[in-house]
Design a protein around this motif. Structure first.
Motif, PDB file in Angstrom:
ATOM      1  N   UNK A  16     -97.704  38.387  49.812  1.00 33.89           N
ATOM      2  CA  UNK A  16     -98.739  38.365  50.858  1.00 33.89           C
ATOM      3  C   UNK A  16     -99.086  36.934  51.262  1.00 33.89           C
ATOM      4  N   UNK A  17     -99.108  36.025  50.283  1.00 28.33           N
ATOM      5  CA  UNK A  17     -99.470  34.624  50.554  1.00 28.33           C
ATOM      6  C   UNK A  17     -98.563  34.001  51.598  1.00 28.33           C
ATOM      7  N   UNK A  43     -99.693  33.035  46.330  1.00 28.57           N
ATOM      8  CA  UNK A  43     -98.895  31.810  46.272  1.00 28.57           C
ATOM      9  C   UNK A  43     -98.558  31.347  47.679  1.00 28.57           C
ATOM     10  N   UNK A  44     -98.879  30.097  47.951  1.00 33.84           N
ATOM     11  CA  UNK A  44     -98.633  29.543  49.279  1.00 33.84           C
ATOM     12  C   UNK A  44     -97.990  28.173  49.148  1.00 33.84           C
ATOM     13  N   UNK A  45     -96.885  27.983  49.846  1.00 32.20           N
ATOM     14  CA  UNK A  45     -96.257  26.659  49.926  1.00 32.20           C
ATOM     15  C   UNK A  45     -96.718  26.027  51.214  1.00 32.20           C
ATOM     16  N   UNK A  46     -97.318  24.831  51.098  1.00 37.78           N
ATOM     17  CA  UNK A  46     -97.821  24.181  52.304  1.00 37.78           C
ATOM     18  C   UNK A  46     -97.585  22.685  52.201  1.00 37.78           C
ATOM     19  N   UNK A  52    -101.679  28.289  44.188  1.00 42.91           N
ATOM     20  CA  UNK A  52    -101.862  29.671  43.719  1.00 42.91           C
ATOM     21  C   UNK A  52    -103.357  29.947  43.855  1.00 42.91           C
ATOM     22  N   UNK A  53    -103.726  30.572  44.973  1.00 40.79           N
ATOM     23  CA  UNK A  53    -105.145  30.709  45.309  1.00 40.79           C
ATOM     24  C   UNK A  53    -105.721  32.030  44.819  1.00 40.79           C
ATOM     25  N   UNK A  54    -106.790  31.926  44.033  1.00 41.36           N
ATOM     26  CA  UNK A  54    -107.477  33.109  43.505  1.00 41.36           C
ATOM     27  C   UNK A  54    -108.745  33.417  44.300  1.00 41.36           C
ATOM     28  N   UNK A  55    -109.217  32.462  45.085  1.00 42.99           N
ATOM     29  CA  UNK A  55    -110.503  32.630  45.777  1.00 42.99           C
ATOM     30  C   UNK A  55    -110.454  32.217  47.249  1.00 42.99           C
ATOM     31  N   UNK A  56    -109.936  31.035  47.520  1.00 41.95           N
ATOM     32  CA  UNK A  56    -109.924  30.530  48.904  1.00 41.95           C
ATOM     33  C   UNK A  56    -108.919  31.339  49.739  1.00 41.95           C
ATOM     34  N   UNK A  57    -109.308  31.795  50.925  1.00 43.04           N
ATOM     35  CA  UNK A  57    -108.385  32.579  51.758  1.00 43.04           C
ATOM     36  C   UNK A  57    -107.114  31.797  52.127  1.00 43.04           C
ATOM     37  N   UNK A  82    -113.266  24.724  42.379  1.00 42.85           N
ATOM     38  CA  UNK A  82    -112.019  24.010  42.098  1.00 42.85           C
ATOM     39  C   UNK A  82    -111.038  24.123  43.278  1.00 42.85           C
ATOM     40  N   UNK A  83    -110.912  25.327  43.817  1.00 39.01           N
ATOM     41  CA  UNK A  83    -109.965  25.522  44.926  1.00 39.01           C
ATOM     42  C   UNK A  83    -110.454  24.884  46.230  1.00 39.01           C
ATOM     43  N   UNK A  84    -111.776  24.838  46.414  1.00 38.34           N
ATOM     44  CA  UNK A  84    -112.313  24.179  47.615  1.00 38.34           C
ATOM     45  C   UNK A  84    -111.932  22.701  47.575  1.00 38.34           C
ATOM     46  N   UNK A  85    -112.016  22.095  46.369  1.00 38.67           N
ATOM     47  CA  UNK A  85    -111.598  20.696  46.188  1.00 38.67           C
ATOM     48  C   UNK A  85    -110.107  20.544  46.485  1.00 38.67           C
ATOM     49  N   UNK A  86    -109.333  21.425  45.873  1.00 38.29           N
ATOM     50  CA  UNK A  86    -107.873  21.345  45.985  1.00 38.29           C
ATOM     51  C   UNK A  86    -107.412  21.464  47.435  1.00 38.29           C
TER      52      UNK A  86
END
Ligand code: IMP
Ligand code: MG
Length: 332
Positions: A16-17, A43-46, A52-57, A82-86
């Protein structure tokens, strides 16, 4: 578009990612709304980096996309921060006031319960957190000082956006066969994962939905316990290039060949209007990095035709490699 739901068709981990990130960039999404909880990793390659996002859309890859976390979702505060920072999305991410909160105690309850261990849960504590929500004693996002600057009313934002013909994507997590209602109970997760439930969690009714894209992988994987028709040994899966480990927990994924009966069930219960088929290159290596349908080998075309005939649903997006742009887009 304007309002599209993305739902997994099997046991999660269908890719889905990748599909989300492609749509975010290609269609220039205005809003991406994440549902579910921290147990699911997309999982998103950008730009050469793996997330590997558990929270951020997953729509974060498009810099103009507003990122929302649904009222029906369940938020892990530390993971979110953590993901907002990343991803550096401080200015465009928000959580609904009413989203519930998952705490450390829930993870401890998950890991020490013999019953939940037997189901092979991810150990994040989502089952116990949802139990607490149903008991009506859970904390909500609006109760948490660290989230103060990130709060919003998600249904109001989305419904206003749809009124202005903006492009909204509702990001489902996991897959139909892990649904509390439609999956292989009790070997399921603690929520309904179908397209209708994704709408309900986000706060959009079914008449506002233009498309439901069900994501199917070209072979099937499952983590945790429970039935898996056609399951093969790890050695065989490795030989075929199908062996995977979980993006979230690192556990081995079990694998099996594609299953038309399960695909029919997934498209029916989700009322799919389109199918996104991922990892076709793992089944037919000659299709690697193909950008057009014509480039595909004959066997791959036949595989796609069979899916379309059996499910009465067009296969519109076809993944041919890990990058967001390794994809055949057959949408009109
Ligand atoms: P829980 O959701 O952590 O309670 O785990 C229940 C079942 O759902 C277990 O079999 C997990 O492996 C599975 N599961 C939960 N989330 C995901 C996911 O995102 N991908 C794949 N399997 C998942
Ligand atoms: Mg996953």
């Amino acid at each position: 578009m304007p309002c599209t739901v993305i739902a997994g068709g099997f046991w999660g981990d269908e890719g889905k990612g990748k599909i989300l990130s492609y749509l975010a960039l290609k269609d220039k999404l205005d809003f991406c709304v994440r549902t579910g909880s921290v147990n699911a990793a997309h999982t998103i390659w950008h730009e050469g980096k793996r997330y590997a996002l558990h929270m951020v859309p997953g729509g974060f890859v498009h810099p103009k996309c507003r990122l929302l976390i649904a009222p029906g979702s369940n938020v892990h505060v530390a993971q979110f921060i953590k993901e907002v920072e990343e991803t550096q999305v401080h200015k465009r991410v928000a959580i609904d006031n009413q989203a519930s909160i998952i705490e450390e105690k829930h993870s401890n309850q998950d890991k020490t319960s013999a019953h939940l261990k037997g189901l092979g849960t991810t150990g994040w504590g989502v089952g116990p957190a949802i139990e607490e929500r149903v008991r009506r004693t859970a904390k909500l996002a609006k109760d948490i000082p660290e989230l103060k600057n990130y709060l919003t009313d998600v249904p109001t934002e989305i419904n206003r956006a749809l009124g202005q013909n903006k492009k909204v994507l509702l990001e489902g997590t996991q897959g139909l066969l892990l649904s509390l209602y439609h999956g292989s109970y009790p070997y399921v997760t603690s929520r309904d994962t179908s397209a209708s439930a994704i709408c309900s969690e986000a706060g959009v009714g079914p008449t506002k939905i233009d498309d439901v894209i069900v994501v199917l992988k070209s072979f099937i994987t499952r983590v945790g316990t429970g039935p898996l028709p056609g399951e093969m040994a790890k050695e065989e899966a490795t030989k075929r290039g199908w062996f995977e480990t979980a993006a979230g927990t690192g556990r081995d994924r079990r694998s099996a060949p594609f299953n038309l009966e399960l695909a029919k069930k997934a498209t029916a219960i989700n009322s799919a209007t389109q199918i996104a088929l991922t990892k076709l290159d793992c089944l037919y290596p000659e299709s690697k990095a193909a950008k057009t349908y014509e480039e595909l080998p004959k066997e791959a075309k036949q595989f796609i035709k069979d899916i379309e005939t059996q499910t009465h649903t067009p296969v519109t997006l076809i993944g041919t490699g890990p990058n967001a742009l390794d994809l055949i887009d057959r949408r009109k």
